[in-house]
Design a protein around this motif. Structure first.
Motif, PDB file in Angstrom:
ATOM      1  N   THR A   6      12.960  10.703  -7.500  1.00 24.52           N
ATOM      2  CA  THR A   6      12.584  10.121  -6.209  1.00 24.52           C
ATOM      3  C   THR A   6      11.470   9.223  -6.479  1.00 24.52           C
ATOM      4  OG1 THR A   6      12.824  12.610  -5.413  1.00 24.52           O
ATOM      5  CG2 THR A   6      11.895  11.156  -3.966  1.00 24.52           C
ATOM      6  N   ALA A   7      10.545   9.310  -7.258  1.00 31.70           N
ATOM      7  CA  ALA A   7       9.446   8.370  -7.363  1.00 31.70           C
ATOM      8  C   ALA A   7      10.074   7.118  -7.786  1.00 31.70           C
ATOM      9  CB  ALA A   7       8.449   8.783  -8.216  1.00 31.70           C
ATOM     10  N   ILE A   8      11.056   7.268  -8.771  1.00 28.64           N
ATOM     11  CA  ILE A   8      11.663   5.785  -9.149  1.00 28.64           C
ATOM     12  C   ILE A   8      12.363   5.188  -8.284  1.00 28.64           C
ATOM     13  CG2 ILE A   8      13.298   5.042 -10.695  1.00 28.64           C
ATOM     14  CD1 ILE A   8      12.294   7.221 -12.822  1.00 28.64           C
ATOM     15  N   VAL A   9      13.166   6.014  -7.213  1.00 25.43           N
ATOM     16  CA  VAL A   9      14.134   5.590  -6.316  1.00 25.43           C
ATOM     17  C   VAL A   9      13.130   4.802  -5.012  1.00 25.43           C
ATOM     18  CG1 VAL A   9      15.506   6.108  -4.441  1.00 25.43           C
ATOM     19  CG2 VAL A   9      16.065   6.917  -6.678  1.00 25.43           C
ATOM     20  N   VAL A  10      12.062   5.616  -4.812  1.00 28.28           N
ATOM     21  CA  VAL A  10      11.359   5.016  -3.605  1.00 28.28           C
ATOM     22  C   VAL A  10      10.518   3.758  -4.214  1.00 28.28           C
ATOM     23  CG1 VAL A  10       8.941   5.395  -2.592  1.00 28.28           C
ATOM     24  CG2 VAL A  10      10.861   7.269  -2.482  1.00 28.28           C
ATOM     25  N   VAL A  30       0.795  -1.207  -0.166  1.00 29.71           N
ATOM     26  CA  VAL A  30       0.185   0.109   0.003  1.00 29.71           C
ATOM     27  C   VAL A  30       0.852   1.162  -0.096  1.00 29.71           C
ATOM     28  CG1 VAL A  30      -1.185   1.269   1.346  1.00 29.71           C
ATOM     29  CG2 VAL A  30      -1.990  -1.151   1.082  1.00 29.71           C
ATOM     30  N   VAL A  31       1.938   1.132   0.909  1.00 27.78           N
ATOM     31  CA  VAL A  31       2.996   2.297   0.862  1.00 27.78           C
ATOM     32  C   VAL A  31       3.551   2.629  -0.555  1.00 27.78           C
ATOM     33  CG1 VAL A  31       5.057   3.177   1.588  1.00 27.78           C
ATOM     34  CG2 VAL A  31       3.365   2.298   3.479  1.00 27.78           C
ATOM     35  N   ILE A  32       3.849   1.622  -1.036  1.00 29.19           N
ATOM     36  CA  ILE A  32       4.400   1.853  -2.412  1.00 29.19           C
ATOM     37  C   ILE A  32       3.454   2.241  -3.297  1.00 29.19           C
ATOM     38  CG2 ILE A  32       5.341   0.332  -4.261  1.00 29.19           C
ATOM     39  CD1 ILE A  32       6.118  -1.930  -2.508  1.00 29.19           C
ATOM     40  N   VAL A  33       2.373   1.730  -3.509  1.00 30.22           N
ATOM     41  CA  VAL A  33       1.290   2.203  -4.132  1.00 30.22           C
ATOM     42  C   VAL A  33       1.111   3.679  -4.143  1.00 30.22           C
ATOM     43  CG1 VAL A  33      -1.013   2.003  -5.249  1.00 30.22           C
ATOM     44  CG2 VAL A  33       0.346   0.011  -4.951  1.00 30.22           C
ATOM     45  N   ALA A  34       0.803   4.124  -2.885  1.00 28.33           N
ATOM     46  CA  ALA A  34       0.673   5.400  -2.534  1.00 28.33           C
ATOM     47  C   ALA A  34       1.757   6.389  -2.904  1.00 28.33           C
ATOM     48  CB  ALA A  34       0.134   5.535  -0.941  1.00 28.33           C
ATOM     49  N   GLY A  35       2.911   5.778  -2.610  1.00 33.55           N
ATOM     50  CA  GLY A  35       3.996   6.584  -2.811  1.00 33.55           C
ATOM     51  C   GLY A  35       4.172   6.984  -4.479  1.00 33.55           C
ATOM     52  N   ALA A  76      11.038   0.234  -2.554  1.00 30.60           N
ATOM     53  CA  ALA A  76       9.596  -0.584  -2.029  1.00 30.60           C
ATOM     54  C   ALA A  76       9.624  -1.902  -2.742  1.00 30.60           C
ATOM     55  CB  ALA A  76       8.467   0.403  -1.990  1.00 30.60           C
ATOM     56  N   LEU A  77       9.839  -1.945  -3.940  1.00 31.20           N
ATOM     57  CA  LEU A  77       9.876  -3.189  -4.674  1.00 31.20           C
ATOM     58  C   LEU A  77      10.651  -4.311  -4.092  1.00 31.20           C
ATOM     59  CD1 LEU A  77       9.068  -2.416  -8.386  1.00 31.20           C
ATOM     60  CD2 LEU A  77       7.319  -4.047  -6.817  1.00 31.20           C
ATOM     61  N   ALA A  78      11.814  -3.743  -3.935  1.00 30.99           N
ATOM     62  CA  ALA A  78      12.855  -4.729  -3.410  1.00 30.99           C
ATOM     63  C   ALA A  78      12.751  -5.328  -2.045  1.00 30.99           C
ATOM     64  CB  ALA A  78      14.342  -3.864  -3.264  1.00 30.99           C
ATOM     65  N   LEU A  79      12.172  -4.219  -1.128  1.00 32.22           N
ATOM     66  CA  LEU A  79      11.810  -4.693   0.230  1.00 32.22           C
ATOM     67  C   LEU A  79      10.474  -5.615   0.047  1.00 32.22           C
ATOM     68  CD1 LEU A  79      12.481  -3.703   3.211  1.00 32.22           C
ATOM     69  CD2 LEU A  79      10.516  -1.771   3.025  1.00 32.22           C
ATOM     70  N   SER A  80       9.518  -5.181  -0.663  1.00 31.58           N
ATOM     71  CA  SER A  80       8.377  -6.283  -0.519  1.00 31.58           C
ATOM     72  C   SER A  80       8.748  -7.583  -1.294  1.00 31.58           C
ATOM     73  CB  SER A  80       7.164  -5.600  -1.370  1.00 31.58           C
ATOM     74  OG  SER A  80       7.590  -5.114  -2.475  1.00 31.58           O
ATOM     75  N   ALA A  81       9.746  -7.618  -2.309  1.00 33.08           N
ATOM     76  CA  ALA A  81      10.271  -8.940  -2.711  1.00 33.08           C
ATOM     77  C   ALA A  81      11.026  -9.690  -1.703  1.00 33.08           C
ATOM     78  CB  ALA A  81      10.971  -8.721  -3.823  1.00 33.08           C
ATOM     79  N   ALA A  82      11.855  -8.825  -1.016  1.00 31.93           N
ATOM     80  CA  ALA A  82      12.481  -9.544   0.177  1.00 31.93           C
ATOM     81  C   ALA A  82      11.585  -9.962   1.314  1.00 31.93           C
ATOM     82  CB  ALA A  82      13.588  -8.644   0.763  1.00 31.93           C
ATOM     83  N   LEU A  83      10.465  -9.376   1.677  1.00 33.12           N
ATOM     84  CA  LEU A  83       9.598  -9.957   2.426  1.00 33.12           C
ATOM     85  C   LEU A  83       8.752 -10.997   2.029  1.00 33.12           C
ATOM     86  CD1 LEU A  83       7.889  -6.462   3.984  1.00 33.12           C
ATOM     87  CD2 LEU A  83       9.075  -8.219   5.155  1.00 33.12           C
ATOM     88  N   VAL A  84       8.344 -10.995   0.911  1.00 37.41           N
ATOM     89  CA  VAL A  84       7.753 -12.003   0.448  1.00 37.41           C
ATOM     90  C   VAL A  84       8.723 -13.412   0.369  1.00 37.41           C
ATOM     91  CG1 VAL A  84       6.687 -13.333  -1.680  1.00 37.41           C
ATOM     92  CG2 VAL A  84       6.080 -10.995  -0.964  1.00 37.41           C
ATOM     93  N   LEU A  85       9.906 -13.262  -0.028  1.00 38.65           N
ATOM     94  CA  LEU A  85      10.888 -14.346  -0.018  1.00 38.65           C
ATOM     95  C   LEU A  85      11.335 -14.854   1.466  1.00 38.65           C
ATOM     96  CD1 LEU A  85      13.615 -13.236  -2.485  1.00 38.65           C
ATOM     97  CD2 LEU A  85      12.006 -15.150  -2.761  1.00 38.65           C
ATOM     98  N   LEU A  86      11.263 -13.755   2.263  1.00 39.74           N
ATOM     99  CA  LEU A  86      11.280 -14.192   3.688  1.00 39.74           C
ATOM    100  C   LEU A  86      10.351 -15.030   4.221  1.00 39.74           C
ATOM    101  CD1 LEU A  86      13.605 -13.348   5.594  1.00 39.74           C
ATOM    102  CD2 LEU A  86      12.361 -11.716   6.686  1.00 39.74           C
ATOM    103  N   PHE A  87       9.085 -14.614   3.920  1.00 37.17           N
ATOM    104  CA  PHE A  87       7.820 -15.245   4.314  1.00 37.17           C
ATOM    105  C   PHE A  87       7.685 -16.613   3.610  1.00 37.17           C
ATOM    106  CE2 PHE A  87       3.108 -16.104   3.702  1.00 37.17           C
ATOM    107  CZ  PHE A  87       2.909 -15.993   5.288  1.00 37.17           C
ATOM    108  N   GLY A  88       8.255 -16.876   2.420  1.00 36.91           N
ATOM    109  CA  GLY A  88       8.198 -17.866   1.747  1.00 36.91           C
ATOM    110  C   GLY A  88       9.269 -18.857   2.501  1.00 36.91           C
ATOM    111  N   ALA A  89      10.512 -18.370   2.981  1.00 41.18           N
ATOM    112  CA  ALA A  89      11.522 -19.055   3.558  1.00 41.18           C
ATOM    113  C   ALA A  89      10.935 -19.506   4.954  1.00 41.18           C
ATOM    114  CB  ALA A  89      12.577 -18.454   3.430  1.00 41.18           C
ATOM    115  N   TRP A  90      10.429 -18.824   5.751  1.00 46.30           N
ATOM    116  CA  TRP A  90       9.844 -19.019   6.985  1.00 46.30           C
ATOM    117  C   TRP A  90       8.804 -20.236   6.968  1.00 46.30           C
ATOM    118  CZ3 TRP A  90       4.874 -18.338   8.970  1.00 46.30           C
ATOM    119  CH2 TRP A  90       4.856 -18.672  10.407  1.00 46.30           C
ATOM    120  N   VAL A  91       7.895 -19.955   5.856  1.00 41.17           N
ATOM    121  CA  VAL A  91       7.054 -20.969   5.706  1.00 41.17           C
ATOM    122  C   VAL A  91       7.455 -22.610   5.525  1.00 41.17           C
ATOM    123  CG1 VAL A  91       5.080 -21.913   4.406  1.00 41.17           C
ATOM    124  CG2 VAL A  91       4.968 -19.379   5.004  1.00 41.17           C
TER     125      VAL A  91
END
Lengths: 495, 125
Positions: free
Chosen positions: A182-186, A22-27, A190-205
């Motif tokens: 700035t929009a591109i950097v953000v 949501v933060v990514i899309v809003a940004g 954010a994409l990298a962060l969410s990809a990392a989170l999804v991967l982390l979640f997958g690994a944890w599962v």
């Protein structure tokens, strides 16, 4: 802190990923809006520049057509002047509309409007009229310092407007570029962060859920195949950890039940074997005296014997029939012992006399030597004479049975503190250490079965029960191949 | 040997049973008795017997062991043996016959059965 359950963790993880998205899309939306805003402002600056240039062109047309008419007197220039004169108010209005929100620029546009209006009404139109009467005057006028001043005023203000708009346009373009960057950097972060989170979640599962479930499933297959020793490492999140724990408990319970069943089965098997041995042993014990009873009875019925012989054979029949009755009595006693129904018929009696009597009964026809050591005076105890006779008889018959012919058996009776002690010592084969603790168990025959010695395995069990019922105790000491010593202690009076 | 009575050794740890066998066989046979395996073997090596009546359950050396020893002894291997026992399951009978018994006599036995079994074995020799 309490560990979150599996469902709790999944919810927390999914919520975190959702918030990040949501933060990514809003940004991204904010960046797009800012970019569009910056572009719109840049575009408005460009419109102001265009409109200013249009006013500048009209001013130029007014000046050049005035100068052309003054110099040539050609009506073509006068027409050009008229066109410019007519276009001027609309162009100025348009410019005013564009800069209406910008007070400074509006002031400059108004000043330009004033300069142009003054130029046309106060200067250009009088010069045109003068030209019609005096061309020379008019020509000198357009070459005059006033003409130049008015033109400079108009161009100066317009130039100022243009300069301001150009500066703004450049600044807004730079702002738009900054926002876009700035929009591109953000977005990338954010994409990298969410990809990392999804991967982390997958690994944890995979680690906390899939792996323990897979291990448990493999273990369940082993259990299904009959291997109850298998245990799963108790690792895994919340409910999965609990599942693994429950699985291990279940397997332990199954293993325990199986062991119990096996033990029960083994006990049943032993009991069945024991029963078979018992039946076989009992039938042997009965057949031996029965052989004499049947044999001598047949002889007496079929043949003629001397009176003396006849009597001897009848005595053997009588003795062997009593032996049979004794075996039946042992079984009956065991039944009584098991049911707790052993009744004692108590009365005072002389233990010395009873011991002598039993010794005579067992040793008068035996090849064994008896050494009897009893007090000269009576030793009276209060008990069941027949039952105590049974105890002494069992000990004496064992001493004879378990020692070689001709061996000595020593029977010692002596008073002891508040009671009597009877000791029966034989020089027989002794009791192997493994059997010593169990000789008083009913039906226990230990190595007797192997060494082909007959017996029901009841005598000592019955003896112990009788002695303890009298408040006494019975024990054994033995040495293999050297002999055994059985000791009975009886109180004189028991309640 | 004509005119002399056949010699029989009766081996049993129960004196009444030894007596029963000896009385049953009567004056036609000269009977000796033994109450355990070792005594029996010693007696067999001193005197030559025409038949041995052997109980299985003996103190010390068992009847089966006595029988095995007899069958390995050059002097005793041909002496007929009747095994007497109160143990009479098919396995008990089989193990006595395998050890070298000529006949198996189950206790209790009929006196005429004992007589005919003994006469059958002794008369054959």
């Amino acid at each position: 802190m309490r560990r979150l359950s599996l469902v709790g963790r999944v919810v927390v993880f999914a919520s975190t990923v959702a918030i990040v998205v949501v933060v990514i899309v809003a940004g991204a939306l904010i960046a797009i809006v800012s970019l569009r805003h910056a572009q719109a402002r840049e575009s408005r600056a460009k419109d102001v520049t265009t409109a200013t240039l249009r006013v500048e062109n009209i001013a130029f047309d007014l000046e050049s057509s005035l100068r052309g008419y003054t110099l040539t007197g050609s009506p073509r220039f006068l027409a050009l002047f008229g066109d410019a004169r007519k276009a001027m108010p609309a162009a100025l209005r348009h410019l005013k509309t564009l800069v209406r929100d910008d007070r400074e620029q509006l002031r400059r546009v108004r000043a330009t409007d004033g300069f142009l209006h003054d130029y046309v009404t106060d200067y250009a139109e009088p010069v045109i009229q003068i030209r019609q009467f005096s061309p020379a005057t008019a020509r000198s006028s357009v070459a005059s310092e006033e003409d130049k001043r008015r033109a400079r005023d108009i161009r100066g203000t317009l130039g100022k407007i243009l300069a301001v708009e150009q500066t703004r346009s450049a600044r807004r373009a730079a702002q738009a570029r900054d926002v876009a960057r700035t929009a591109i950097v953000v977005g990338i972060i954010a994409l990298a962060l969410s990809a990392a989170l999804v991967l982390l979640f997958g690994a944890w599962v995979a680690r906390a859920v899939a792996a323990p479930v897979r291990r448990t499933s493999a273990a369940a297959a082993q259990v299904a195949a009959g291997d109850f020793d298998v245990r799963v490492e108790e690792r895994g999140a919340g409910e999965v950890g609990a599942l693994v724990g429950a699985f291990n408990s279940m397997t332990r319970a199954l293993e325990h039940s199986r062991e119990e069943l096996l033990e029960q089965n083994e006990r049943l098997r032993e009991s069945e074997e024991h029963k078979r041995d018992l039946i076989s042993m009992v039938s042997h014990e009965i057949r031996t005296p029965l052989a004499s009873v049947c044999g001598f009875t047949s002889l007496l019925l079929e043949r003629e014997f001397e009176r003396e012989e006849e009597r001897r054979y009848l005595e053997i029949i009588d003795q062997q029939a009593r032996r049979l009755a004794g075996i039946a009595g042992d079984f009956l006693d065991v039944q009584l012992l098991e049911g707790g129904g052993l009744k004692l018929d108590r009365a005072p009696f002389d233990l010395v006399e009873l011991t002598r009597e039993q010794a005579h009964l067992f040793f008068s026809h035996s090849s064994h030597a008896l050494e009897l050591d009893v007090p000269d005076i009576p030793l009276v105890v209060n008990g069941d004479r027949d039952r105590i006779a049974q105890v002494i008889g069992n000990l004496l018959s064992n001493a004879i049975k378990y020692s070689p012919a001709g061996a000595e058996v020593r029977v010692v009776l002596e008073p002891e503190d508040g009671g009597a002690r009877l000791t029966v010592i034989d020089e027989g084969m002794g009791i192997p250490p493994d059997d010593r603790g169990r000789v008083f168990e009913k039906f226990y025959r230990g190595s007797d079965a192997a060494s082909a010695i007959g017996g029901t395995g009841l005598g000592l069990a019955v003896a112990r029960e009788i002695v303890t019922s009298h408040g006494g105790e019975i024990g054994v000491e033995s040495e293999t191949s050297r002999g055994s010593t059985f000791t009975v202690r009886l109180p004189v009076n028991f309640s | 040997m004509t005119g002399t009575r056949p010699k029989i050794l009766v081996v049993d740890d129960e004196p009444p049973l030894r007596e029963l066998v000896m009385v049953t066989l009567g004056d036609a046979f000269a009977c000796d008795e033994a109450g355990d395996g070792d005594t029996a073997l010693a007696q067999m090596r001193e005197a030559r017997y025409d038949l041995v009546m052997l109980d299985v359950m003996l103190p010390g050396t068992s009847g089966t062991d006595v029988l095995r020893e007899m069958r390995e002894d050059e002097l005793l291997k041909d002496v007929p043996v009747i095994v007497m026992s109160a143990w009479q399951s098919p396995q008990d009978v089989a193990s006595a016959l395998e050890a070298g018994a000529d006949r198996f006599l189950a206790k209790p036995f009929r006196i005429d059965e004992l007589g005919s079994m003994v006469r059958g074995l002794v008369g054959r020799r």
